[in-house]
Scaffold this motif. Structure first.
Motif, mmCIF file in Angstrom:
data_model
loop_
_atom_site.group_PDB
_atom_site.id
_atom_site.type_symbol
_atom_site.label_atom_id
_atom_site.label_comp_id
_atom_site.label_asym_id
_atom_site.label_seq_id
_atom_site.Cartn_x
_atom_site.Cartn_y
_atom_site.Cartn_z
ATOM 1 N N ASP A 58 0.842 -1.179 0.000
ATOM 2 C CA ASP A 58 0.000 0.000 0.000
ATOM 3 C C ASP A 58 0.884 1.237 0.000
ATOM 4 O OD1 ASP A 58 -2.140 1.646 0.058
ATOM 5 O OD2 ASP A 58 -2.678 1.277 2.156
ATOM 6 N N ASN A 59 1.581 1.499 -1.113
ATOM 7 C CA ASN A 59 2.521 2.616 -1.178
ATOM 8 C C ASN A 59 1.794 3.933 -1.443
ATOM 9 O OD1 ASN A 59 4.710 1.030 -0.715
ATOM 10 N ND2 ASN A 59 5.092 0.637 -2.892
ATOM 11 N N ARG A 60 2.423 5.005 -0.958
ATOM 12 C CA ARG A 60 1.881 6.331 -1.192
ATOM 13 C C ARG A 60 2.226 6.726 -2.625
ATOM 14 N NH1 ARG A 60 2.812 11.344 -0.914
ATOM 15 N NH2 ARG A 60 1.248 12.712 -0.004
ATOM 16 N N LEU A 61 1.295 7.348 -3.285
ATOM 17 C CA LEU A 61 1.579 7.760 -4.662
ATOM 18 C C LEU A 61 2.554 8.916 -4.650
ATOM 19 C CD1 LEU A 61 -2.069 7.602 -5.896
ATOM 20 C CD2 LEU A 61 -0.188 6.329 -6.910
ATOM 21 N N PRO A 62 3.479 9.009 -5.617
ATOM 22 C CA PRO A 62 4.428 10.129 -5.622
ATOM 23 C C PRO A 62 3.690 11.457 -5.794
ATOM 24 C CG PRO A 62 4.833 8.598 -7.451
ATOM 25 C CD PRO A 62 3.644 8.096 -6.714
ATOM 26 N N ASN A 63 4.241 12.514 -5.227
ATOM 27 C CA ASN A 63 3.577 13.823 -5.283
ATOM 28 C C ASN A 63 3.378 14.335 -6.706
ATOM 29 O OD1 ASN A 63 3.045 14.163 -2.633
ATOM 30 N ND2 ASN A 63 5.008 15.181 -2.177
ATOM 31 N N TRP A 64 4.411 14.137 -7.544
ATOM 32 C CA TRP A 64 4.259 14.640 -8.926
ATOM 33 C C TRP A 64 3.072 13.982 -9.607
ATOM 34 C CZ3 TRP A 64 4.103 11.295 -12.940
ATOM 35 C CH2 TRP A 64 4.690 10.026 -12.767
ATOM 36 N N TRP A 65 2.834 12.713 -9.274
ATOM 37 C CA TRP A 65 1.716 11.993 -9.881
ATOM 38 C C TRP A 65 0.393 12.551 -9.366
ATOM 39 C CZ3 TRP A 65 -2.721 9.433 -9.285
ATOM 40 C CH2 TRP A 65 -3.146 8.585 -10.339
ATOM 41 N N LEU A 66 0.354 12.727 -8.025
ATOM 42 C CA LEU A 66 -0.874 13.244 -7.426
ATOM 43 C C LEU A 66 -1.213 14.619 -7.976
ATOM 44 C CD1 LEU A 66 -0.552 12.189 -3.703
ATOM 45 C CD2 LEU A 66 -2.305 11.471 -5.348
ATOM 46 N N TRP A 67 -0.160 15.461 -8.100
ATOM 47 C CA TRP A 67 -0.425 16.821 -8.567
ATOM 48 C C TRP A 67 -0.885 16.852 -10.007
ATOM 49 C CZ3 TRP A 67 -2.047 20.822 -6.381
ATOM 50 C CH2 TRP A 67 -1.759 21.019 -5.008
ATOM 51 N N SER A 68 -0.318 15.995 -10.835
ATOM 52 C CA SER A 68 -0.780 15.991 -12.232
ATOM 53 C C SER A 68 -2.240 15.514 -12.273
ATOM 54 C CB SER A 68 0.122 15.130 -13.114
ATOM 55 O OG SER A 68 0.035 13.783 -12.720
ATOM 56 N N PHE A 69 -2.587 14.631 -11.350
ATOM 57 C CA PHE A 69 -3.977 14.165 -11.291
ATOM 58 C C PHE A 69 -4.916 15.291 -10.831
ATOM 59 C CE2 PHE A 69 -7.368 12.155 -8.670
ATOM 60 C CZ PHE A 69 -8.070 11.571 -9.716
ATOM 61 N N TYR A 70 -4.511 16.000 -9.734
ATOM 62 C CA TYR A 70 -5.368 17.093 -9.240
ATOM 63 C C TYR A 70 -5.518 18.185 -10.300
ATOM 64 C CZ TYR A 70 -4.584 14.982 -4.640
ATOM 65 O OH TYR A 70 -4.514 14.119 -3.602
ATOM 66 N N LEU A 71 -4.395 18.525 -10.945
ATOM 67 C CA LEU A 71 -4.461 19.591 -11.959
ATOM 68 C C LEU A 71 -5.357 19.178 -13.123
ATOM 69 C CD1 LEU A 71 -0.772 20.877 -11.949
ATOM 70 C CD2 LEU A 71 -2.814 22.058 -11.097
ATOM 71 N N ALA A 72 -5.294 17.893 -13.480
ATOM 72 C CA ALA A 72 -6.152 17.423 -14.572
ATOM 73 C C ALA A 72 -7.627 17.557 -14.170
ATOM 74 C CB ALA A 72 -5.819 15.977 -14.927
ATOM 75 N N CYS A 73 -7.913 17.293 -12.878
ATOM 76 C CA CYS A 73 -9.299 17.435 -12.398
ATOM 77 C C CYS A 73 -9.747 18.894 -12.491
ATOM 78 C CB CYS A 73 -9.430 16.965 -10.951
ATOM 79 S SG CYS A 73 -9.220 15.188 -10.781
ATOM 80 N N ILE A 74 -8.872 19.785 -12.021
ATOM 81 C CA ILE A 74 -9.220 21.212 -12.052
ATOM 82 C C ILE A 74 -9.379 21.676 -13.500
ATOM 83 C CG2 ILE A 74 -8.394 23.543 -11.481
ATOM 84 C CD1 ILE A 74 -6.887 22.136 -9.084
#
Ligand code: HEC
Length: 185
Positions: free
Chosen positions: A18-34
């Motif tokens: 259950d690894n934490r997702l890397p921040n760069w990945w999370l941010w690209s996901f959040y930005l894509a949502c926005i």
């Protein structure tokens, strides 16, 4: 970043961490949502943007309009039509028009050898086989059943004429010359 605990789910002896997702990945996901919110409002709610399909159609219309304006600036002459008939790109466009089963091919056959309309590959012409004669025939139509194509635009007419001039003289066996046709070089 990896944790020692697994999610307790194993398949074929492979444990799932259950690894934490890397921040760069999370941010690209959040930005894509926005981004998607603004995209949706711009293209779908307000309709202020052209979707690719509409943009394509618009571009095609603009290109067609430019071609029409260009054609309107240049007077049509025997020489200009002969030049078009020697341009493979123009002839290819004309061929597409001619061979369309709902257009010229309907009455002149796809190869131009004649059906309801006369054989366009022989040296017998009712209204003349010179470039400007053919142009006038296609632009204005002829009383014996040849439709006028002026409403389709100058480029349409010039391209189809270029194609007719390119197949002229092929002498394909087909419809016999009309009684009122005259021999022409
Ligand atoms: C509905 C049938 C029909 C369609 C469609 C048609 N034609 Fe014709 N075409 C004719 C007929 C019939 C004649 C003979 C007219 C006459 O005798 O007055 C003719 C005559 C011509 C002639 C003059 C031939 C001569 O001997 O002088 C040319 C050139 C020609 N057509 C080109 C075209 C082109 C190019 C197209 C497509 C853009 C086209 N035609 C579409 C029926 C058609």
């Amino acid at each position: 970043m990896s944790t020692e605990t697994t999610r307790g789910h194993a398949y074929d002896g492979i444990d799932e961490f259950d690894n934490r997702l890397p921040n760069w990945w999370l941010w690209s996901f959040y930005l894509a949502c926005i981004f998607s919110v603004f995209y949706w409002i711009h293209y779908h709610t307000l309709g202020t943007g052209d979707l690719p399909g509409e943009a394509f159609v618009l571009e095609q219309q603009q290109a067609q309009q430019r071609a029409e304006e260009e054609a309107a600036r240049n007077p049509v002459t025997d020489e200009s039509l002969t030049k078009l008939a020697q341009d493979p790109a123009v002839v290819a466009e004309g061929e597409k028009i001619f061979k369309d089963p709902a257009r010229c091919a309907l009455c002149h056959k796809p190869d131009g050898s004649g059906n309801i309309g006369p054989n366009l590959t022989d040296d017998m012409w009712i209204y003349g086989g010179k470039p400007m004669d053919v142009y006038t025939t296609v632009l204005k139509g002829r009383p014996g059943g040849m439709l006028p194509y002026e409403a389709f635009g100058r480029t349409f007419v010039q391209r189809s004429v270029a194609y007719v001039l390119s197949i002229k003289g092929r002498n394909l066996p087909g419809k016999a010359p009309e009684p009122n046709a005259k021999k022409e070089q």
